[in-house]
Design an enzyme around this catalytic site. Sequence first.
Site, PDB file in Angstrom:
ATOM      1  N   GLY A 123      -3.459  -3.857  32.667  1.00 43.55           N
ATOM      2  CA  GLY A 123      -2.647  -4.220  33.783  1.00 43.55           C
ATOM      3  C   GLY A 123      -2.038  -3.492  34.956  1.00 43.55           C
ATOM      4  O   GLY A 123      -1.132  -3.477  35.829  1.00 43.55           O
ATOM      5  N   TRP A 167      -3.846  -2.384  37.755  1.00 42.25           N
ATOM      6  CA  TRP A 167      -4.030  -3.111  39.307  1.00 42.25           C
ATOM      7  C   TRP A 167      -3.206  -4.337  39.390  1.00 42.25           C
ATOM      8  O   TRP A 167      -2.748  -4.446  40.137  1.00 42.25           O
ATOM      9  CB  TRP A 167      -5.588  -3.711  39.145  1.00 42.25           C
ATOM     10  N   ASP A 176      -7.623 -11.860  31.351  1.00 41.81           N
ATOM     11  CA  ASP A 176      -8.372 -11.087  30.457  1.00 41.81           C
ATOM     12  C   ASP A 176      -8.453 -11.695  29.138  1.00 41.81           C
ATOM     13  O   ASP A 176      -7.838 -12.362  29.005  1.00 41.81           O
ATOM     14  CB  ASP A 176      -7.680  -9.784  30.623  1.00 41.81           C
ATOM     15  N   ASP A 210     -11.569  -4.610  38.003  1.00 43.76           N
ATOM     16  CA  ASP A 210     -11.967  -3.503  37.457  1.00 43.76           C
ATOM     17  C   ASP A 210     -12.421  -3.584  36.093  1.00 43.76           C
ATOM     18  O   ASP A 210     -12.377  -2.674  35.468  1.00 43.76           O
ATOM     19  CB  ASP A 210     -10.627  -2.575  37.641  1.00 43.76           C
ATOM     20  N   LYS A 242     -15.976  -3.159  40.484  1.00 42.85           N
ATOM     21  CA  LYS A 242     -16.547  -1.966  39.895  1.00 42.85           C
ATOM     22  C   LYS A 242     -17.760  -2.367  39.389  1.00 42.85           C
ATOM     23  O   LYS A 242     -18.093  -3.162  38.841  1.00 42.85           O
ATOM     24  CB  LYS A 242     -15.651  -1.635  38.741  1.00 42.85           C
TER      25      LYS A 242
END
Length: 208
Positions: free
Chosen positions: A52, A54, A83, A124, A164
């Site tokens: 968490g 970001w 997620d 990410d 990413k």
Amino acid sequence: MGNSYEKPDYWSRKAFSEGYPARSVYKLKEIDEKFGMIKKGYSVLDLGAAPGSWTTFLLRTLKTLGSSGSSEAQNLGKVVSCDLNPLAKDVRAENLVFIQGDLNEKAIVDRIRGEGPFDLVVCDAAPLTTGNRVVDTARSQGLVKMAIWYAQVMLKTGGNFAVKIFQNGDQQALLKMMREIFTTAKGFKPVACRSESFETYLIGIKKK
């Protein structure tokens, strides 16, 4: 034999002291400072969000932007995070929607779509690594393609995107794909990335 991943570095200590679950927050902070990704009242989708960091940075930034200026009511925007794993327990806010599940499952896709469209999509997420660079890079590329699909389908016109990727020969092919979607697409490696890491980021600015 140890390596720098086993001990907290400057960024890890800084993250802990500022209340972030992980050091990765400073990568997004640098991306935002360079490209102006986050604006007042934005609706943001954070893919692969756990634990968490970001999400926390997005919530704090939107709160700061929303409470600045005149005496008008706060416009805090919204963060939708997804997620397989839960967020850290202290990552919560009234304008946070957390969806736990597989980003490739139709039910999860439909729930996320129902919260959109979005001004910004960030990802990410990292694959489960094997230590085999070829395998790990291929898995990373799969995550990037998934994130690009989300950006293409769920971003508003003019929206921004950051994802990413593990550096490899296909980075240019992915950027070419992104240039069909965004006015500008480029690679960027934040200072907060570990020096020995082969991760970098692909940035998409202003969805066509």
